[in-house]
Design a protein around this motif. Structure first.
Motif, PDB file in Angstrom:
ATOM      1  N   PRO A 282       0.815  -1.219   0.000  1.00 33.85           N
ATOM      2  CA  PRO A 282       0.000   0.000   0.000  1.00 33.85           C
ATOM      3  C   PRO A 282       0.847   1.266   0.000  1.00 33.85           C
ATOM      4  CG  PRO A 282      -0.234  -1.218   2.095  1.00 33.85           C
ATOM      5  CD  PRO A 282       0.788  -1.937   1.269  1.00 33.85           C
ATOM      6  N   GLY A 283       0.190   2.373  -0.348  1.00 37.27           N
ATOM      7  CA  GLY A 283       0.870   3.671  -0.293  1.00 37.27           C
ATOM      8  C   GLY A 283       1.226   4.207  -1.667  1.00 37.27           C
ATOM      9  N   ALA A 284       1.673   5.463  -1.682  1.00 37.11           N
ATOM     10  CA  ALA A 284       1.974   6.155  -2.938  1.00 37.11           C
ATOM     11  C   ALA A 284       3.151   5.497  -3.654  1.00 37.11           C
ATOM     12  CB  ALA A 284       2.315   7.609  -2.633  1.00 37.11           C
ATOM     13  N   GLN A 285       3.034   5.361  -4.968  1.00 37.44           N
ATOM     14  CA  GLN A 285       4.103   4.831  -5.819  1.00 37.44           C
ATOM     15  C   GLN A 285       3.766   5.175  -7.264  1.00 37.44           C
ATOM     16  OE1 GLN A 285       3.803   0.332  -5.276  1.00 37.44           O
ATOM     17  NE2 GLN A 285       2.247   1.101  -3.864  1.00 37.44           N
ATOM     18  N   PRO A 286       4.724   5.085  -8.165  1.00 34.38           N
ATOM     19  CA  PRO A 286       4.479   5.512  -9.546  1.00 34.38           C
ATOM     20  C   PRO A 286       3.252   4.846 -10.158  1.00 34.38           C
ATOM     21  CG  PRO A 286       6.799   5.029  -9.217  1.00 34.38           C
ATOM     22  CD  PRO A 286       6.097   4.627  -7.947  1.00 34.38           C
ATOM     23  N   SER A 287       2.461   5.623 -10.874  1.00 33.77           N
ATOM     24  CA  SER A 287       1.255   5.171 -11.591  1.00 33.77           C
ATOM     25  C   SER A 287       0.104   4.768 -10.682  1.00 33.77           C
ATOM     26  CB  SER A 287       1.556   3.995 -12.531  1.00 33.77           C
ATOM     27  OG  SER A 287       2.600   4.313 -13.397  1.00 33.77           O
ATOM     28  N   LEU A 288       0.241   5.007  -9.386  1.00 36.00           N
ATOM     29  CA  LEU A 288      -0.829   4.620  -8.463  1.00 36.00           C
ATOM     30  C   LEU A 288      -1.185   5.810  -7.557  1.00 36.00           C
ATOM     31  CD1 LEU A 288       0.506   1.091  -7.479  1.00 36.00           C
ATOM     32  CD2 LEU A 288      -1.454   1.605  -8.956  1.00 36.00           C
ATOM     33  N   PRO A 289      -2.438   5.829  -7.075  1.00 37.05           N
ATOM     34  CA  PRO A 289      -2.844   6.950  -6.215  1.00 37.05           C
ATOM     35  C   PRO A 289      -2.153   6.899  -4.850  1.00 37.05           C
ATOM     36  CG  PRO A 289      -4.597   5.319  -6.385  1.00 37.05           C
ATOM     37  CD  PRO A 289      -3.519   4.876  -7.326  1.00 37.05           C
ATOM     38  N   ASN A 290      -2.110   8.041  -4.194  1.00 37.76           N
ATOM     39  CA  ASN A 290      -1.434   8.129  -2.889  1.00 37.76           C
ATOM     40  C   ASN A 290      -2.066   7.239  -1.831  1.00 37.76           C
ATOM     41  OD1 ASN A 290       0.292   9.932  -3.991  1.00 37.76           O
ATOM     42  ND2 ASN A 290      -0.697  11.743  -3.120  1.00 37.76           N
ATOM     43  N   ASP A 291      -3.395   7.030  -1.976  1.00 39.54           N
ATOM     44  CA  ASP A 291      -4.074   6.206  -0.961  1.00 39.54           C
ATOM     45  C   ASP A 291      -4.226   4.747  -1.423  1.00 39.54           C
ATOM     46  OD1 ASP A 291      -5.859   6.570  -2.991  1.00 39.54           O
ATOM     47  OD2 ASP A 291      -7.577   7.064  -1.698  1.00 39.54           O
ATOM     48  N   TRP A 292      -3.319   4.283  -2.248  1.00 44.35           N
ATOM     49  CA  TRP A 292      -3.358   2.913  -2.778  1.00 44.35           C
ATOM     50  C   TRP A 292      -3.395   1.892  -1.638  1.00 44.35           C
ATOM     51  CZ3 TRP A 292      -4.652   0.527  -6.964  1.00 44.35           C
ATOM     52  CH2 TRP A 292      -4.177  -0.764  -7.246  1.00 44.35           C
ATOM     53  N   LYS A 293      -4.326   0.927  -1.737  1.00 41.15           N
ATOM     54  CA  LYS A 293      -4.484  -0.053  -0.649  1.00 41.15           C
ATOM     55  C   LYS A 293      -3.928  -1.437  -1.016  1.00 41.15           C
ATOM     56  CE  LYS A 293      -7.561   2.165   2.278  1.00 41.15           C
ATOM     57  NZ  LYS A 293      -7.712   3.454   1.674  1.00 41.15           N
ATOM     58  N   GLY A 294      -3.341  -1.542  -2.188  1.00 38.12           N
ATOM     59  CA  GLY A 294      -2.842  -2.846  -2.652  1.00 38.12           C
ATOM     60  C   GLY A 294      -3.743  -3.396  -3.728  1.00 38.12           C
ATOM     61  N   GLY A 295      -3.136  -4.062  -4.717  1.00 35.54           N
ATOM     62  CA  GLY A 295      -3.907  -4.623  -5.825  1.00 35.54           C
ATOM     63  C   GLY A 295      -3.006  -4.917  -7.001  1.00 35.54           C
TER      64      GLY A 295
ATOM     65  N   SER B  79      -4.703   0.276 -16.305  1.00 29.89           N
ATOM     66  CA  SER B  79      -5.871  -0.156 -15.522  1.00 29.89           C
ATOM     67  C   SER B  79      -5.405  -0.654 -14.151  1.00 29.89           C
ATOM     68  CB  SER B  79      -6.619  -1.286 -16.235  1.00 29.89           C
ATOM     69  OG  SER B  79      -7.232  -0.795 -17.393  1.00 29.89           O
ATOM     70  N   THR B  80      -6.222  -0.364 -13.148  1.00 31.25           N
ATOM     71  CA  THR B  80      -5.890  -0.823 -11.803  1.00 31.25           C
ATOM     72  C   THR B  80      -7.028  -1.687 -11.258  1.00 31.25           C
ATOM     73  OG1 THR B  80      -6.640   1.363 -11.077  1.00 31.25           O
ATOM     74  CG2 THR B  80      -4.271   0.984 -11.094  1.00 31.25           C
ATOM     75  N   PHE B  81      -6.646  -2.635 -10.462  1.00 31.70           N
ATOM     76  CA  PHE B  81      -7.584  -3.589  -9.858  1.00 31.70           C
ATOM     77  C   PHE B  81      -7.247  -3.693  -8.378  1.00 31.70           C
ATOM     78  CE2 PHE B  81      -6.690  -4.703 -14.217  1.00 31.70           C
ATOM     79  CZ  PHE B  81      -7.923  -5.012 -14.777  1.00 31.70           C
ATOM     80  N   ASP B  82      -8.262  -3.911  -7.560  1.00 36.05           N
ATOM     81  CA  ASP B  82      -7.986  -4.053  -6.133  1.00 36.05           C
ATOM     82  C   ASP B  82      -7.602  -5.505  -5.807  1.00 36.05           C
ATOM     83  OD1 ASP B  82     -10.359  -5.510  -6.063  1.00 36.05           O
ATOM     84  OD2 ASP B  82     -11.324  -4.242  -4.563  1.00 36.05           O
ATOM     85  N   MET B  83      -7.483  -5.812  -4.519  1.00 34.29           N
ATOM     86  CA  MET B  83      -7.037  -7.153  -4.114  1.00 34.29           C
ATOM     87  C   MET B  83      -8.109  -8.224  -4.333  1.00 34.29           C
ATOM     88  SD  MET B  83      -3.847  -7.136  -3.259  1.00 34.29           S
ATOM     89  CE  MET B  83      -3.732  -8.803  -2.645  1.00 34.29           C
ATOM     90  N   ALA B  84      -9.266  -7.832  -4.866  1.00 31.28           N
ATOM     91  CA  ALA B  84     -10.280  -8.809  -5.250  1.00 31.28           C
ATOM     92  C   ALA B  84     -10.389  -8.872  -6.783  1.00 31.28           C
ATOM     93  CB  ALA B  84     -11.636  -8.449  -4.639  1.00 31.28           C
ATOM     94  N   GLY B  85      -9.459  -8.217  -7.475  1.00 31.15           N
ATOM     95  CA  GLY B  85      -9.515  -8.215  -8.938  1.00 31.15           C
ATOM     96  C   GLY B  85     -10.626  -7.336  -9.484  1.00 31.15           C
ATOM     97  N   ARG B  86     -11.104  -6.395  -8.664  1.00 30.03           N
ATOM     98  CA  ARG B  86     -12.175  -5.495  -9.119  1.00 30.03           C
ATOM     99  C   ARG B  86     -11.554  -4.257  -9.763  1.00 30.03           C
ATOM    100  NH1 ARG B  86     -15.676  -4.692  -3.777  1.00 30.03           N
ATOM    101  NH2 ARG B  86     -13.611  -4.081  -3.040  1.00 30.03           N
ATOM    102  N   VAL B  87     -12.038  -3.922 -10.938  1.00 31.83           N
ATOM    103  CA  VAL B  87     -11.426  -2.827 -11.687  1.00 31.83           C
ATOM    104  C   VAL B  87     -11.896  -1.475 -11.143  1.00 31.83           C
ATOM    105  CG1 VAL B  87     -13.211  -2.735 -13.517  1.00 31.83           C
ATOM    106  CG2 VAL B  87     -10.853  -2.030 -14.022  1.00 31.83           C
ATOM    107  N   PHE B  88     -10.960  -0.519 -11.111  1.00 32.56           N
ATOM    108  CA  PHE B  88     -11.320   0.836 -10.692  1.00 32.56           C
ATOM    109  C   PHE B  88     -12.060   1.546 -11.824  1.00 32.56           C
ATOM    110  CE2 PHE B  88      -8.413  -0.303  -7.428  1.00 32.56           C
ATOM    111  CZ  PHE B  88      -8.739   0.486  -6.339  1.00 32.56           C
ATOM    112  N   LYS B  89     -12.836   2.550 -11.427  1.00 29.47           N
ATOM    113  CA  LYS B  89     -13.628   3.327 -12.395  1.00 29.47           C
ATOM    114  C   LYS B  89     -12.719   4.086 -13.365  1.00 29.47           C
ATOM    115  CE  LYS B  89     -17.737   4.412  -9.657  1.00 29.47           C
ATOM    116  NZ  LYS B  89     -18.276   5.350  -8.661  1.00 29.47           N
TER     117      LYS B  89
END
Ligand code: FES
Length: 199
Positions: free
Chosen positions: A139-152, A160-170
């Motif tokens: 988790p946390g800020a890193q390149p290409s990901l939002p600052n509040d990234w929770k893992g995925g 495209s980003t997906f969470d830890m359940a493979g759910r795609v972000f809007k």
């Protein structure tokens, strides 16, 4: 096929699990159950694959091949699971209810997209153009990901980003959540990928 009486649901299970020699006659009548794992030819044809996950630790992932596709099996940590509900508003289809999710098995139409909350089984292929997303479990800020990234997962092709359940972000190129293949538990620690109870 055999003189041993077997009801059809039991026979299906035996074939699917590759349970060699469990019932005399079946193994010889159905060639690909003659070994513990399906032969290469049977795998290519879509035979189910057994996976022992007894050594999988929280936060770890293993990849197995099913129908030529990578299938991820991930044991989520309590923290990763706890983060899932907080993400719903940012996801395109948090409960896998959209039409595009028609193939999502009933048992995966929930927030964790899984039978057992901690174990995710998903096809590791982006639903946009088929790249393989990268693990971004930290988790946390890193390149290409939002600052509040929770893992995925982050798909390197078009972001495209997906969470830890493979759910795609809007608002991402990928139109849908990662596919959950049919699967079932043969025991506490043994998974069968490619078949479920309805098969
Ligand atoms: S293939 Fe994954 S975002 Fe395009």
């Amino acid at each position: 096929m055999s003189e041993t009486p077997i009801d059809s649901s039991k026979r299906t299970w035996l074939i699917a699990s590759g349970c060699a020699g469990a019932v005399g006659g079946v193994a010889t009548a159905v060639p690909f159950v003659s070994t513990f794992q399906p032969s290469e030819k049977a795998k290519a044809a879509g035979a189910a694959v057994e996976v022992d996950i007894s050594d999988l630790k929280p936060g770890e992932k293993v990849t197995v091949e099913w129908r030529g596709k990578p299938v991820w099996i991930i044991k989520r940590t309590p923290e990763q699971l706890a983060a899932l509900p907080s993400l719903d508003a940012q996801l395109a289809d948090p409960k896998s209810e959209r039409k595009q999710s028609e193939l999502t098995p009933e048992y995966a139409r929930n927030e964790a997209r899984s039978i057992k909350p901690e174990i995710l089984v998903a096809v590791g292929i982006c639903t946009h153009l088929g790249c393989s997303p990268s693990d971004k479990f930290v988790p946390g800020a890193q390149p290409s990901l939002p600052n509040d990234w929770k893992g995925g997962f982050l798909c390197p092709c078009h972001g495209s980003t997906f969470d830890m359940a493979g759910r795609v972000f809007k608002n991402k190129p990928a139109p849908d959540n990662l596919e959950v293949p049919p699967h079932m538990y043969l025991s506490e620690t043994k998974l069968l990928i490619g078949e479920d109870k309805k098969a």
